[in-house]
Design an enzyme around this catalytic site. Structure first.
Site, PDB file in Angstrom:
ATOM      1  N   GLY A  13      42.678  42.660  28.730  1.00 23.75           N
ATOM      2  CA  GLY A  13      43.670  43.704  28.480  1.00 23.75           C
ATOM      3  C   GLY A  13      43.092  44.975  27.884  1.00 23.75           C
ATOM      4  O   GLY A  13      43.813  45.727  27.235  1.00 23.75           O
ATOM      5  N   SER A  14      41.801  45.246  28.155  1.00 27.15           N
ATOM      6  CA  SER A  14      41.253  46.492  27.602  1.00 27.15           C
ATOM      7  C   SER A  14      41.899  47.703  28.272  1.00 27.15           C
ATOM      8  O   SER A  14      42.121  48.726  27.626  1.00 27.15           O
ATOM      9  CB  SER A  14      39.728  46.530  27.706  1.00 27.15           C
ATOM     10  OG  SER A  14      39.310  46.655  29.035  1.00 27.15           O
ATOM     11  N   ASN A  15      42.242  47.587  29.544  1.00 30.04           N
ATOM     12  CA  ASN A  15      42.981  48.689  30.192  1.00 30.04           C
ATOM     13  C   ASN A  15      44.374  48.824  29.593  1.00 30.04           C
ATOM     14  O   ASN A  15      44.842  49.933  29.349  1.00 30.04           O
ATOM     15  CB  ASN A  15      43.099  48.445  31.699  1.00 30.04           C
ATOM     16  CG  ASN A  15      41.895  48.974  32.446  1.00 30.04           C
ATOM     17  OD1 ASN A  15      41.741  50.189  32.611  1.00 30.04           O
ATOM     18  ND2 ASN A  15      41.025  48.073  32.885  1.00 30.04           N
ATOM     19  N   LEU A  86      46.498  38.870  37.904  1.00 29.76           N
ATOM     20  CA  LEU A  86      45.891  38.181  39.036  1.00 29.76           C
ATOM     21  C   LEU A  86      46.858  37.432  39.958  1.00 29.76           C
ATOM     22  O   LEU A  86      46.423  36.856  40.955  1.00 29.76           O
ATOM     23  CB  LEU A  86      44.795  37.229  38.536  1.00 29.76           C
ATOM     24  CG  LEU A  86      43.689  37.940  37.739  1.00 29.76           C
ATOM     25  CD1 LEU A  86      42.604  36.973  37.324  1.00 29.76           C
ATOM     26  CD2 LEU A  86      43.093  39.107  38.524  1.00 29.76           C
ATOM     27  N   ILE A  89      52.491  39.626  43.543  1.00 29.58           N
ATOM     28  CA  ILE A  89      53.828  40.046  43.106  1.00 29.58           C
ATOM     29  C   ILE A  89      54.864  39.601  44.149  1.00 29.58           C
ATOM     30  O   ILE A  89      54.741  39.946  45.328  1.00 29.58           O
ATOM     31  CB  ILE A  89      53.880  41.586  42.928  1.00 29.58           C
ATOM     32  CG1 ILE A  89      52.796  42.035  41.944  1.00 29.58           C
ATOM     33  CG2 ILE A  89      55.255  42.036  42.454  1.00 29.58           C
ATOM     34  CD1 ILE A  89      52.893  41.444  40.554  1.00 29.58           C
ATOM     35  N   ASN A 103      48.879  49.179  40.747  1.00 34.17           N
ATOM     36  CA  ASN A 103      47.790  48.267  40.378  1.00 34.17           C
ATOM     37  C   ASN A 103      46.488  49.053  40.308  1.00 34.17           C
ATOM     38  O   ASN A 103      46.335  50.067  40.988  1.00 34.17           O
ATOM     39  CB  ASN A 103      47.675  47.179  41.457  1.00 34.17           C
ATOM     40  CG  ASN A 103      46.539  46.209  41.181  1.00 34.17           C
ATOM     41  OD1 ASN A 103      46.356  45.737  40.054  1.00 34.17           O
ATOM     42  ND2 ASN A 103      45.744  45.906  42.209  1.00 34.17           N
ATOM     43  N   HIS A 105      42.409  48.471  40.998  1.00 32.01           N
ATOM     44  CA  HIS A 105      41.441  47.538  41.574  1.00 32.01           C
ATOM     45  C   HIS A 105      40.036  48.062  41.281  1.00 32.01           C
ATOM     46  O   HIS A 105      39.777  49.260  41.456  1.00 32.01           O
ATOM     47  CB  HIS A 105      41.673  47.410  43.085  1.00 32.01           C
ATOM     48  CG  HIS A 105      40.825  46.347  43.691  1.00 32.01           C
ATOM     49  ND1 HIS A 105      41.143  45.000  43.579  1.00 32.01           N
ATOM     50  CD2 HIS A 105      39.643  46.405  44.355  1.00 32.01           C
ATOM     51  CE1 HIS A 105      40.197  44.291  44.175  1.00 32.01           C
ATOM     52  NE2 HIS A 105      39.276  45.116  44.645  1.00 32.01           N
ATOM     53  N   ASP A 146      46.212  44.025  47.422  1.00 27.94           N
ATOM     54  CA  ASP A 146      45.346  45.212  47.508  1.00 27.94           C
ATOM     55  C   ASP A 146      45.557  46.064  48.752  1.00 27.94           C
ATOM     56  O   ASP A 146      44.656  46.788  49.170  1.00 27.94           O
ATOM     57  CB  ASP A 146      43.854  44.795  47.430  1.00 27.94           C
ATOM     58  CG  ASP A 146      43.556  44.009  46.179  1.00 27.94           C
ATOM     59  OD1 ASP A 146      44.182  44.276  45.136  1.00 27.94           O
ATOM     60  OD2 ASP A 146      42.701  43.106  46.238  1.00 27.94           O
TER      61      ASP A 146
HETATM   62  C1  GAR Z   1      39.786  45.585  35.487  1.00 30.70           C
HETATM   63  O1  GAR Z   1      38.502  45.981  35.831  1.00 30.70           O
HETATM   64  C2  GAR Z   1      40.712  45.647  36.683  1.00 30.70           C
HETATM   65  O2  GAR Z   1      40.385  46.657  37.572  1.00 30.70           O
HETATM   66  C3  GAR Z   1      40.492  44.294  37.322  1.00 30.70           C
HETATM   67  O3  GAR Z   1      40.392  43.395  36.240  1.00 30.70           O
HETATM   68  C4  GAR Z   1      39.800  44.087  35.129  1.00 30.70           C
HETATM   69  C5  GAR Z   1      40.639  43.791  33.911  1.00 30.70           C
HETATM   70  O4  GAR Z   1      39.996  44.224  32.758  1.00 30.70           O
HETATM   71  N1  GAR Z   1      41.558  43.958  38.210  1.00 30.70           N
HETATM   72  C6  GAR Z   1      41.384  43.225  39.305  1.00 30.70           C
HETATM   73  O5  GAR Z   1      40.325  42.750  39.632  1.00 30.70           O
HETATM   74  C7  GAR Z   1      42.653  43.005  40.139  1.00 30.70           C
HETATM   75  N2  GAR Z   1      42.311  42.557  41.456  1.00 30.70           N
HETATM   76  P1  GAR Z   1      40.777  44.354  31.384  1.00 30.70           P
HETATM   77  O6  GAR Z   1      41.565  43.051  31.189  1.00 30.70           O
HETATM   78  O7  GAR Z   1      39.742  44.524  30.340  1.00 30.70           O
HETATM   79  O8  GAR Z   1      41.700  45.541  31.489  1.00 30.70           O
END
Ligand code: GAR
Length: 189
Positions: A13-15, A86, A89, A103, A105, A146
């Protein structure tokens, strides 16, 4: 009235936290709910830290019941952000939020997308194929993994010495820079 955003995340969840931080002083936008399908996802700790209500659910809750739709409606959620989420939806949710689910990617779609292509798997494939560049794609969510319309892409270059972990770092930096501002633009337009 503020725009209420729900963030779905399955992992660190850093994003999600970067988006929370971005909107923290913005009275027009509220990160109103964090949702996860993983009870041990670190994103739930981040939600606690920011005092944002969170919901944890099972895959069958999500795909076989209307529970999540109901929770979103009850919380007056206007817009949904998938940030490292992951599960696919369900169609009902897409119909409930037309063009209001986005989303991120961690690659330049349509390359390196689809089922099984997430997180580290993407960066490993990119390095194995000796790609010279990778990047991020922000897109609307439709019923295929995607494949929704692309809203924004940004690139980074990859050196032949880069490991998947290093590529992940470069991609995360792009995500932190662009995702919040693109979300802001979408909900303002
Ligand atoms: C992110 O890099 C995001 O783009 C990716 O998971 C990571 C989550 O990082 N998403 C996917 O691969 C979706 N297909 P985070 O939990 O640190 O935000």
């Amino acid at each position: 009235m503020s725009t209420k955003i729900a963030i779905f995340a399955s992992g660190s969840g850093s994003n999600a936290e970067n988006i929370i931080q971005h909107f923290a002083q913005n009275k027009a936008v509220e990160i109103a709910l964090i949702l996860s399908n993983k009870p041990d996802a670190f994103v739930l700790e981040r939600a606690k830290k920011w005092q944002i209500p969170s919901v944890c659910f099972t895959k069958s809750d999500f795909t076989e019941t209307n529970n999540i739709s109901t929770i979103l409606a009850e919380n007056n959620i206007d817009f949904i952000v998938l940030a490292g989420f992951l599960l696919k939806i369900p169609a009902t949710l897409i119909q409930q939020y037309p063009h209001r689910i986005v989303n991120i990617h961690p690659a330049l779609l349509p390359k390196y997308g689809g089922k099984g292509m997430y997180g580290q798997h993407v960066h490993e494939a990119v390095v194995a194929n000796k790609e010279k560049e990778s990047g991020i794609t922000i897109h609307y969510v439709n019923e295929q993994y995607d494949e929704g319309n692309i809203i924004f892409q940004a690139k980074c270059s990859i050196l032949s010495s880069d490991t998947p972990a290093l590529v992940a770092e470069k991609v995360h930096q792009l995500e932190y820079t662009h995702f919040p501002t693109i979300i802001e633009k979408l909900i303002t337009d």
